[in-house]
Design a protein around this motif. Structure first.
Motif, PDB file in Angstrom:
ATOM      1  N   THR A   1      45.802  62.578  38.380  1.00  0.00           N
ATOM      2  CA  THR A   1      45.379  61.598  39.162  1.00  0.00           C
ATOM      3  C   THR A   1      46.421  60.761  39.763  1.00  0.00           C
ATOM      4  O   THR A   1      47.417  60.404  38.720  1.00  0.00           O
ATOM      5  N   PRO A   2      46.634  60.492  40.867  1.00  0.00           N
ATOM      6  CA  PRO A   2      48.293  60.086  41.116  1.00  0.00           C
ATOM      7  C   PRO A   2      47.863  57.746  40.622  1.00  0.00           C
ATOM      8  O   PRO A   2      49.163  57.568  41.172  1.00  0.00           O
ATOM      9  N   LEU A   3      46.610  57.748  40.709  1.00  0.00           N
ATOM     10  CA  LEU A   3      46.854  56.108  40.410  1.00  0.00           C
ATOM     11  C   LEU A   3      46.808  56.044  38.916  1.00  0.00           C
ATOM     12  O   LEU A   3      46.647  56.931  38.044  1.00  0.00           O
ATOM     13  N   VAL A   4      46.605  54.668  38.852  1.00  0.00           N
ATOM     14  CA  VAL A   4      46.908  54.482  36.876  1.00  0.00           C
ATOM     15  C   VAL A   4      45.508  54.135  36.272  1.00  0.00           C
ATOM     16  O   VAL A   4      44.720  54.048  37.323  1.00  0.00           O
ATOM     17  N   LEU A   5      45.591  54.547  35.342  1.00  0.00           N
ATOM     18  CA  LEU A   5      44.025  55.066  34.934  1.00  0.00           C
ATOM     19  C   LEU A   5      43.724  53.289  34.062  1.00  0.00           C
ATOM     20  O   LEU A   5      42.879  54.153  34.480  1.00  0.00           O
ATOM     21  N   ALA A   6      44.609  52.631  34.436  1.00  0.00           N
ATOM     22  CA  ALA A   6      44.132  51.250  33.120  1.00  0.00           C
ATOM     23  C   ALA A   6      42.333  51.086  32.492  1.00  0.00           C
ATOM     24  O   ALA A   6      42.120  50.884  33.025  1.00  0.00           O
ATOM     25  N   THR A   7      43.201  51.852  31.525  1.00  0.00           N
ATOM     26  CA  THR A   7      42.452  51.645  30.347  1.00  0.00           C
ATOM     27  C   THR A   7      43.239  51.544  29.356  1.00  0.00           C
ATOM     28  O   THR A   7      43.943  51.342  29.215  1.00  0.00           O
ATOM     29  N   ASP A   8      42.086  50.864  28.625  1.00  0.00           N
ATOM     30  CA  ASP A   8      42.769  50.336  27.454  1.00  0.00           C
ATOM     31  C   ASP A   8      41.770  51.089  26.201  1.00  0.00           C
ATOM     32  O   ASP A   8      41.990  50.794  25.198  1.00  0.00           O
ATOM     33  N   GLY A   9      41.297  52.045  26.825  1.00  0.00           N
ATOM     34  CA  GLY A   9      41.303  52.867  25.112  1.00  0.00           C
ATOM     35  C   GLY A   9      39.598  52.204  24.549  1.00  0.00           C
ATOM     36  O   GLY A   9      39.185  52.568  23.865  1.00  0.00           O
ATOM     37  N   GLY A  10      39.405  51.083  25.353  1.00  0.00           N
ATOM     38  CA  GLY A  10      37.600  50.720  24.853  1.00  0.00           C
ATOM     39  C   GLY A  10      36.814  51.026  24.610  1.00  0.00           C
ATOM     40  O   GLY A  10      36.691  52.084  25.803  1.00  0.00           O
ATOM     41  N   ARG A  11      35.586  50.905  24.554  1.00  0.00           N
ATOM     42  CA  ARG A  11      33.831  51.787  25.076  1.00  0.00           C
ATOM     43  C   ARG A  11      34.445  51.207  26.313  1.00  0.00           C
ATOM     44  O   ARG A  11      33.269  51.772  26.930  1.00  0.00           O
ATOM     45  N   LEU A  12      34.452  50.219  27.288  1.00  0.00           N
ATOM     46  CA  LEU A  12      33.764  49.924  28.545  1.00  0.00           C
ATOM     47  C   LEU A  12      35.332  49.746  29.170  1.00  0.00           C
ATOM     48  O   LEU A  12      35.984  49.173  28.895  1.00  0.00           O
ATOM     49  N   PRO A  13      35.168  50.198  30.502  1.00  0.00           N
ATOM     50  CA  PRO A  13      36.717  50.066  31.330  1.00  0.00           C
ATOM     51  C   PRO A  13      37.046  48.625  31.425  1.00  0.00           C
ATOM     52  O   PRO A  13      36.099  47.229  31.818  1.00  0.00           O
ATOM     53  N   LEU A  14      37.755  48.872  31.388  1.00  0.00           N
ATOM     54  CA  LEU A  14      38.401  47.689  31.296  1.00  0.00           C
ATOM     55  C   LEU A  14      37.791  46.318  32.458  1.00  0.00           C
ATOM     56  O   LEU A  14      38.449  45.295  32.101  1.00  0.00           O
ATOM     57  N   TYR A  15      38.207  46.676  33.437  1.00  0.00           N
ATOM     58  CA  TYR A  15      37.016  46.236  35.006  1.00  0.00           C
ATOM     59  C   TYR A  15      36.145  45.561  34.271  1.00  0.00           C
ATOM     60  O   TYR A  15      35.708  44.355  34.906  1.00  0.00           O
ATOM     61  N   LEU A  16      35.143  46.278  33.694  1.00  0.00           N
ATOM     62  CA  LEU A  16      33.769  46.010  33.742  1.00  0.00           C
ATOM     63  C   LEU A  16      34.102  45.002  32.216  1.00  0.00           C
ATOM     64  O   LEU A  16      33.158  43.978  32.841  1.00  0.00           O
ATOM     65  N   LYS A  17      35.033  44.748  31.441  1.00  0.00           N
ATOM     66  CA  LYS A  17      35.033  43.982  30.141  1.00  0.00           C
ATOM     67  C   LYS A  17      34.853  42.946  30.911  1.00  0.00           C
ATOM     68  O   LYS A  17      34.696  41.368  30.737  1.00  0.00           O
ATOM     69  N   LYS A  18      35.990  43.024  32.243  1.00  0.00           N
ATOM     70  CA  LYS A  18      36.836  42.012  32.915  1.00  0.00           C
ATOM     71  C   LYS A  18      35.453  40.634  33.632  1.00  0.00           C
ATOM     72  O   LYS A  18      35.054  39.653  33.439  1.00  0.00           O
ATOM     73  N   LEU A  19      34.658  41.843  33.404  1.00  0.00           N
ATOM     74  CA  LEU A  19      32.942  40.941  34.381  1.00  0.00           C
ATOM     75  C   LEU A  19      32.373  40.459  33.770  1.00  0.00           C
ATOM     76  O   LEU A  19      31.965  39.917  33.839  1.00  0.00           O
ATOM     77  N   ASN A  20      32.577  41.000  32.268  1.00  0.00           N
ATOM     78  CA  ASN A  20      31.656  40.668  31.382  1.00  0.00           C
ATOM     79  C   ASN A  20      32.096  39.139  30.788  1.00  0.00           C
ATOM     80  O   ASN A  20      31.187  38.369  30.571  1.00  0.00           O
ATOM     81  N   TRP A  21      33.161  39.134  30.351  1.00  0.00           N
ATOM     82  CA  TRP A  21      33.966  37.934  30.206  1.00  0.00           C
ATOM     83  C   TRP A  21      34.077  36.957  31.673  1.00  0.00           C
ATOM     84  O   TRP A  21      33.060  35.595  31.103  1.00  0.00           O
ATOM     85  N   GLY A  22      33.941  37.326  32.813  1.00  0.00           N
ATOM     86  CA  GLY A  22      33.644  36.498  33.881  1.00  0.00           C
ATOM     87  C   GLY A  22      32.563  35.413  33.368  1.00  0.00           C
ATOM     88  O   GLY A  22      32.497  34.423  34.541  1.00  0.00           O
ATOM     89  N   MET A  23      30.905  36.584  33.364  1.00  0.00           N
ATOM     90  CA  MET A  23      30.256  35.752  33.291  1.00  0.00           C
ATOM     91  C   MET A  23      30.158  34.289  32.389  1.00  0.00           C
ATOM     92  O   MET A  23      29.219  33.448  32.094  1.00  0.00           O
ATOM     93  N   THR A  24      30.551  34.724  31.031  1.00  0.00           N
ATOM     94  CA  THR A  24      30.777  33.982  29.973  1.00  0.00           C
ATOM     95  C   THR A  24      32.086  32.841  30.266  1.00  0.00           C
ATOM     96  O   THR A  24      31.729  31.503  29.573  1.00  0.00           O
ATOM     97  N   TYR A  25      32.690  32.660  30.328  1.00  0.00           N
ATOM     98  CA  TYR A  25      33.892  32.105  30.173  1.00  0.00           C
ATOM     99  C   TYR A  25      34.579  32.427  31.978  1.00  0.00           C
ATOM    100  O   TYR A  25      34.655  32.764  32.630  1.00  0.00           O
ATOM    101  N   GLN A  26      35.172  30.895  32.381  1.00  0.00           N
ATOM    102  CA  GLN A  26      35.218  30.305  33.710  1.00  0.00           C
ATOM    103  C   GLN A  26      36.432  30.384  33.874  1.00  0.00           C
ATOM    104  O   GLN A  26      37.355  29.934  35.395  1.00  0.00           O
ATOM    105  N   ARG A  27      37.686  30.563  33.311  1.00  0.00           N
ATOM    106  CA  ARG A  27      39.263  29.962  33.261  1.00  0.00           C
ATOM    107  C   ARG A  27      39.728  30.560  31.837  1.00  0.00           C
ATOM    108  O   ARG A  27      39.084  30.415  30.633  1.00  0.00           O
ATOM    109  N   TYR A  28      41.012  31.222  32.139  1.00  0.00           N
ATOM    110  CA  TYR A  28      41.432  32.008  30.797  1.00  0.00           C
ATOM    111  C   TYR A  28      42.789  30.994  31.109  1.00  0.00           C
ATOM    112  O   TYR A  28      43.719  31.875  32.262  1.00  0.00           O
ATOM    113  N   GLU A  29      43.843  30.753  29.810  1.00  0.00           N
ATOM    114  CA  GLU A  29      45.149  30.904  29.737  1.00  0.00           C
ATOM    115  C   GLU A  29      46.044  31.229  28.573  1.00  0.00           C
ATOM    116  O   GLU A  29      44.701  31.105  27.947  1.00  0.00           O
ATOM    117  N   SER A  30      47.058  31.726  29.128  1.00  0.00           N
ATOM    118  CA  SER A  30      47.346  32.145  27.655  1.00  0.00           C
ATOM    119  C   SER A  30      48.412  31.332  27.254  1.00  0.00           C
ATOM    120  O   SER A  30      49.898  31.265  28.147  1.00  0.00           O
TER     121      SER A  30
END
Length: 468
Positions: free
Chosen positions: A248-277
């Protein structure tokens, strides 16, 4: 009207009333950021910035043998680290620390974004160039809210700059500009895969610009667009096939976890409203702000987690108002820029300050300006397609765990619109009743934003987001 505001719009201020040449713009932005960044206080490349910087070394094997196929990171595209290679070479040759090399590149990206890409895309979309005074104000506002981001090797500002340049290039006739636009668009996708959502708007923009010239784009322009994109995408396809067995010519965009990265962020987004590093020693690492309403909603999900996009979609269908409210909180927090850096050295106080009040006022003016123009005749050929190209990636990140940098395209758009709509003479010409009403609305907006920001700050949680 006060003399100061009258002078801003007087004929004597012709330099502020007319567009500036790109050389003037680039020179001013370059001088501004070159003077600021070395004294910004940045002394390290933490977290994502450090990862990008480290990946830039993976193109080289012992003996300084360089090859794109040495790159083997499935989460991030090759182009971002590749563009950091000159910075690493500079640091190697001079002995400078890594952050200094990142800042040199940051000065160049700031110059490209504010001096070339932003003004060019604005002119193409609206049919008129920014006045010198409006451009100066937009640069000043961008500096107030985003200046520290250019000290780090993150890809948000570079990706936005390349997308804006792609739109500006595709607004020009000829197959050469189409090829350049395709190359820039593909580079944007490789830097930030979320910009895949910008492809429909960008292609619609190309089609509409040809239609506005009395004809649709010729087959030659479409072929040139594809050829330009292939120059960036084919190396990524070769990397994916060589190391991961996927052509595929697109970035795989996976960190090798059980869930796809974007789905992880959707899960986190329902629980947390903001993130700062945070790199505040008292609160090192992740500063996460809970969403109590979202946490209660997640109890309705099987095992408290969405294991597929289908589960999330079905949950959103069953709870549209609650999910919509969650997204509204994310939108507010994404635009509520607390720090001018992605890595605050001092986390407290949270979300309360004069800069936040300025932010709310400017965003309100920018939104009012966009709405006012939308009610009038179309501002330029296919401006809606350009908004779609910028807006769809923003819409996709709103449900996810929110960082302010994710809404950089929307925030800078509103800042630019506010700068373009800043007309002191028009304000002073309004009847006093309308002035009083506007001030009352602004006061309500500022107090409301202050209240919401303080409410978010009270939800600061210890620890990091859960792993999936």
């Amino acid at each position: 009207m006060p003399v100061f505001f009258r002078a801003l719009e007087a004929p004597a201020g012709a330099a502020l009333a007319r567009p500036w040449p790109w050389r003037w713009r680039c020179g001013l932005v370059l001088a501004l950021y070159a003077a600021y960044l070395p004294w910004s206080g940045a002394d390290q490349l933490p977290f994502d910035a450090g990862e990008y910087w480290g990946l830039a070394a993976t193109f080289f094997k012992p003996g300084l043998r360089f090859s794109l196929l040495h790159y083997a990171a499935p989460l991030r595209g090759y182009l971002g680290p590749l563009l950091l290679v000159p910075g690493r070479v500079l640091c190697y040759a001079t002995g400078w620390p890594a952050v200094a090399g990142a800042q040199v590149l940051g000065v160049l990206w700031a110059t490209l974004l504010f001096g070339v890409a932003g003004p060019a895309a604005w002119a193409a979309a609206t049919g008129r160039a920014l006045r010198g005074g409006a451009w100066l104000l937009s640069v000043a506002l961008g500096f107030v809210f985003w200046r520290g981001y250019f000290s780090y090797s993150l890809q948000d500002a570079p990706a936005l700059a390349l997308l804006l340049l792609a739109l500006a290039a595709l607004a020009r006739p000829g197959w050469r500009w189409a090829a350049l636009g395709g190359l820039l668009l593909a580079a944007t996708l490789n830097l930030r895969p979320i910009y895949l959502a910008s492809v429909p708007g960008t292609l619609g923009w190309l089609w509409w610009r040809g239609r506005g010239a009395g004809r649709g784009p010729t087959a030659g322009r479409w072929v040139a667009l594809a050829a330009g994109a292939a120059l960036v995408l084919l190396p990524q396809a070769a990397i994916n096939y060589t190391h991961f067995g996927q052509a595929t010519p697109l970035v795989l965009a996976t960190d090798g976890g059980r869930l796809p990265l974007y789905l992880k962020k959707l899960n986190w987004g329902m629980t947390y409203q903001r993130y700062e590093s945070s790199i505040d020693p008292a609160h090192w690492g992740s500063a996460i702000f809970a969403d109590p309403a979202g946490m209660r909603l997640m109890q309705a999900a099987p095992n408290g987690v969405f294991n597929s996009y289908r589960e999330y979609a079905w949950f959103a269908v069953r709870h549209p108002l609650a999910v919509g409210a969650c997204c509204a909180r994310h939108l507010f927090n994404g635009l509520d820029v607390w720090y001018p850096t992605p890595y605050p050295y001092r986390l407290h106080p949270l979300g309360l300050g004069a800069a936040q009040l300025l932010n709310y006022a400017v965003l309100a003016l920018g939104l009012a300006q966009l709405l006012r123009r939308s009610r009038r005749a179309a501002p330029g050929p296919g401006a809606g397609w350009a908004l779609l190209a910028l807006g769809l990636p923003v819409a996709l990140v709103i449900p996810t765990l929110m960082e302010c940098r994710y809404l950089l395209p929307l925030h800078l758009l509103l800042l630019t619109a506010a700068a373009d709509g800043f007309r002191p003479r028009r304000w002073w010409a309004l009847p006093w009743r309308r002035q009083a009403l506007a001030l009352a609305l602004l006061a309500a907006l500022l107090s409301g934003g202050w209240y919401l920001s303080a409410a978010t700050a009270r939800q600061l949680q210890p620890g990091d987001v859960p792993a999936y």
